[in-house]
Motif scaffolding. Structure first.
Motif, PDB file in Angstrom:
ATOM      1  N   PHE A 115      30.451 -61.532   5.919  1.00 39.43           N
ATOM      2  CA  PHE A 115      29.615 -62.691   6.197  1.00 39.43           C
ATOM      3  C   PHE A 115      30.044 -63.852   5.315  1.00 39.43           C
ATOM      4  O   PHE A 115      30.375 -63.669   4.150  1.00 39.43           O
ATOM      5  CB  PHE A 115      28.140 -62.389   5.913  1.00 39.43           C
ATOM      6  CG  PHE A 115      27.559 -61.356   6.831  1.00 39.43           C
ATOM      7  CD1 PHE A 115      27.060 -61.713   8.070  1.00 39.43           C
ATOM      8  CD2 PHE A 115      27.521 -60.025   6.459  1.00 39.43           C
ATOM      9  CE1 PHE A 115      26.531 -60.763   8.921  1.00 39.43           C
ATOM     10  CE2 PHE A 115      27.000 -59.068   7.300  1.00 39.43           C
ATOM     11  CZ  PHE A 115      26.501 -59.437   8.533  1.00 39.43           C
ATOM     12  N   ALA A 116      29.999 -65.058   5.859  1.00 42.71           N
ATOM     13  CA  ALA A 116      30.258 -66.242   5.060  1.00 42.71           C
ATOM     14  C   ALA A 116      29.106 -66.389   4.074  1.00 42.71           C
ATOM     15  O   ALA A 116      27.947 -66.180   4.414  1.00 42.71           O
ATOM     16  CB  ALA A 116      30.364 -67.469   5.942  1.00 42.71           C
ATOM     17  N   ASP A 117      29.418 -66.675   2.852  1.00 46.10           N
ATOM     18  CA  ASP A 117      28.426 -66.803   1.790  1.00 46.10           C
ATOM     19  C   ASP A 117      28.857 -67.969   0.908  1.00 46.10           C
ATOM     20  O   ASP A 117      29.786 -68.693   1.244  1.00 46.10           O
ATOM     21  CB  ASP A 117      28.346 -65.495   0.985  1.00 46.10           C
ATOM     22  CG  ASP A 117      27.000 -65.289   0.304  1.00 46.10           C
ATOM     23  OD1 ASP A 117      26.240 -66.271   0.168  1.00 46.10           O
ATOM     24  OD2 ASP A 117      26.713 -64.154  -0.099  1.00 46.10           O
ATOM     25  N   ALA A 118      28.201 -68.141  -0.213  1.00 43.46           N
ATOM     26  CA  ALA A 118      28.572 -69.218  -1.123  1.00 43.46           C
ATOM     27  C   ALA A 118      28.212 -68.831  -2.553  1.00 43.46           C
ATOM     28  O   ALA A 118      27.293 -68.052  -2.791  1.00 43.46           O
ATOM     29  CB  ALA A 118      27.866 -70.513  -0.735  1.00 43.46           C
ATOM     30  N   LEU A 119      28.954 -69.396  -3.476  1.00 48.24           N
ATOM     31  CA  LEU A 119      28.684 -69.243  -4.904  1.00 48.24           C
ATOM     32  C   LEU A 119      28.348 -70.612  -5.454  1.00 48.24           C
ATOM     33  O   LEU A 119      28.752 -71.637  -4.912  1.00 48.24           O
ATOM     34  CB  LEU A 119      29.914 -68.678  -5.626  1.00 48.24           C
ATOM     35  CG  LEU A 119      30.381 -67.285  -5.187  1.00 48.24           C
ATOM     36  CD1 LEU A 119      31.719 -66.943  -5.839  1.00 48.24           C
ATOM     37  CD2 LEU A 119      29.342 -66.240  -5.551  1.00 48.24           C
ATOM     38  N   LEU A 120      27.609 -70.628  -6.549  1.00 52.81           N
ATOM     39  CA  LEU A 120      27.201 -71.867  -7.201  1.00 52.81           C
ATOM     40  C   LEU A 120      27.676 -71.832  -8.636  1.00 52.81           C
ATOM     41  O   LEU A 120      27.450 -70.848  -9.346  1.00 52.81           O
ATOM     42  CB  LEU A 120      25.681 -71.996  -7.158  1.00 52.81           C
ATOM     43  CG  LEU A 120      25.064 -73.222  -7.831  1.00 52.81           C
ATOM     44  CD1 LEU A 120      25.433 -74.493  -7.065  1.00 52.81           C
ATOM     45  CD2 LEU A 120      23.557 -73.069  -7.906  1.00 52.81           C
ATOM     46  N   CYS A 121      28.333 -72.892  -9.067  1.00 48.91           N
ATOM     47  CA  CYS A 121      28.742 -72.994 -10.462  1.00 48.91           C
ATOM     48  C   CYS A 121      27.484 -73.337 -11.269  1.00 48.91           C
ATOM     49  O   CYS A 121      26.873 -74.383 -11.060  1.00 48.91           O
ATOM     50  CB  CYS A 121      29.815 -74.064 -10.639  1.00 48.91           C
ATOM     51  SG  CYS A 121      30.429 -74.187 -12.347  1.00 48.91           S
ATOM     52  N   SER A 122      27.107 -72.414 -12.151  1.00 49.36           N
ATOM     53  CA  SER A 122      25.864 -72.551 -12.922  1.00 49.36           C
ATOM     54  C   SER A 122      26.149 -72.481 -14.407  1.00 49.36           C
ATOM     55  O   SER A 122      27.091 -71.798 -14.842  1.00 49.36           O
ATOM     56  CB  SER A 122      24.895 -71.421 -12.561  1.00 49.36           C
ATOM     57  OG  SER A 122      24.658 -71.398 -11.170  1.00 49.36           O
ATOM     58  N   ALA A 123      25.315 -73.145 -15.177  1.00 48.57           N
ATOM     59  CA  ALA A 123      25.450 -73.100 -16.633  1.00 48.57           C
ATOM     60  C   ALA A 123      25.258 -71.670 -17.119  1.00 48.57           C
ATOM     61  O   ALA A 123      24.395 -70.941 -16.627  1.00 48.57           O
ATOM     62  CB  ALA A 123      24.429 -74.029 -17.275  1.00 48.57           C
ATOM     63  N   SER A 124      26.088 -71.258 -18.055  1.00 49.66           N
ATOM     64  CA  SER A 124      26.012 -69.900 -18.589  1.00 49.66           C
ATOM     65  C   SER A 124      26.517 -69.904 -20.022  1.00 49.66           C
ATOM     66  O   SER A 124      27.667 -70.265 -20.281  1.00 49.66           O
ATOM     67  CB  SER A 124      26.850 -68.949 -17.737  1.00 49.66           C
ATOM     68  OG  SER A 124      26.926 -67.686 -18.329  1.00 49.66           O
ATOM     69  N   SER A 125      25.677 -69.485 -20.955  1.00 52.11           N
ATOM     70  CA  SER A 125      26.084 -69.452 -22.365  1.00 52.11           C
ATOM     71  C   SER A 125      27.055 -68.313 -22.637  1.00 52.11           C
ATOM     72  O   SER A 125      27.763 -68.329 -23.645  1.00 52.11           O
ATOM     73  CB  SER A 125      24.857 -69.316 -23.265  1.00 52.11           C
ATOM     74  OG  SER A 125      24.156 -68.129 -22.951  1.00 52.11           O
ATOM     75  N   SER A 126      27.145 -67.335 -21.739  1.00 55.14           N
ATOM     76  CA  SER A 126      28.050 -66.201 -21.956  1.00 55.14           C
ATOM     77  C   SER A 126      29.466 -66.469 -21.427  1.00 55.14           C
ATOM     78  O   SER A 126      30.338 -65.631 -21.572  1.00 55.14           O
ATOM     79  CB  SER A 126      27.482 -64.937 -21.303  1.00 55.14           C
ATOM     80  OG  SER A 126      27.369 -65.109 -19.910  1.00 55.14           O
ATOM     81  N   SER A 127      29.693 -67.630 -20.854  1.00 56.23           N
ATOM     82  CA  SER A 127      31.014 -67.978 -20.343  1.00 56.23           C
ATOM     83  C   SER A 127      31.743 -68.839 -21.363  1.00 56.23           C
ATOM     84  O   SER A 127      31.134 -69.716 -21.998  1.00 56.23           O
ATOM     85  CB  SER A 127      30.866 -68.755 -19.035  1.00 56.23           C
ATOM     86  OG  SER A 127      32.118 -69.272 -18.631  1.00 56.23           O
TER      87      SER A 127
END
Length: 136
Positions: A115-127
């Motif tokens: 299925f077509a889906d999507a990701l969102l670039c989100s703030a993350s302190s562990s990155s």
């Protein structure tokens, strides 16, 4: 016997054979009352496919399986793989770092189920970059 008597005897003999003997196939001729009428014995099958699409077909017999396709009169029509055509696999990017300047950006991708889906670039302190690609 007169000629009409011969015809009657032949007709009566064919009726007896048709009622219990060998199978007699006769062409179907609509009754005068049916002239101009349309009769259809077609079935229609529709299944859901990846990417919120569907595929359908019609025929005298049909069957189908969601996510795979339909079969009508022995002819299989597969779900189109175009919902994910050209998209990267979500699993390649999910939980991977993205740039802080990309926070809020969406990326189209293809889920493991096709299925077509999507990701969102989100703030993350562990990155290390302070942001990561996440499902939303």
């Amino acid at each position: 016997m007169k000629p009409s008597g011969v015809m009657l005897a032949l007709w009566f003999g064919s009726v007896l054979v048709g009622c219990g003997g060998a199978e007699v196939m006769e062409p179907l001729v609509p009754a005068p009352a049916d002239e101009g009428a349309t009769h259809s014995q077609f079935a229609v099958c529709t299944v859901s496919c990846p990417g919120s699409t569907s595929v359908s077909c019609s025929g005298t017999t049909c069957s189908g399986t969601d996510g795979q396709g339909v079969t009508c009169d022995g002819v299989f029509t597969a779900c189109s793989a175009s919902a994910c055509s050209g998209l990267p696999a979500c699993s390649q990017y999910a939980n991977q770092s993205c740039f802080r300047s990309q926070i809020g950006t969406q990326m189209a991708c293809c889920s493991g189920g096709g299925f077509a889906d999507a990701l969102l670039c989100s703030a993350s302190s562990s990155s290390p970059t302070g942001a990561r690609w996440l499902y939303f």
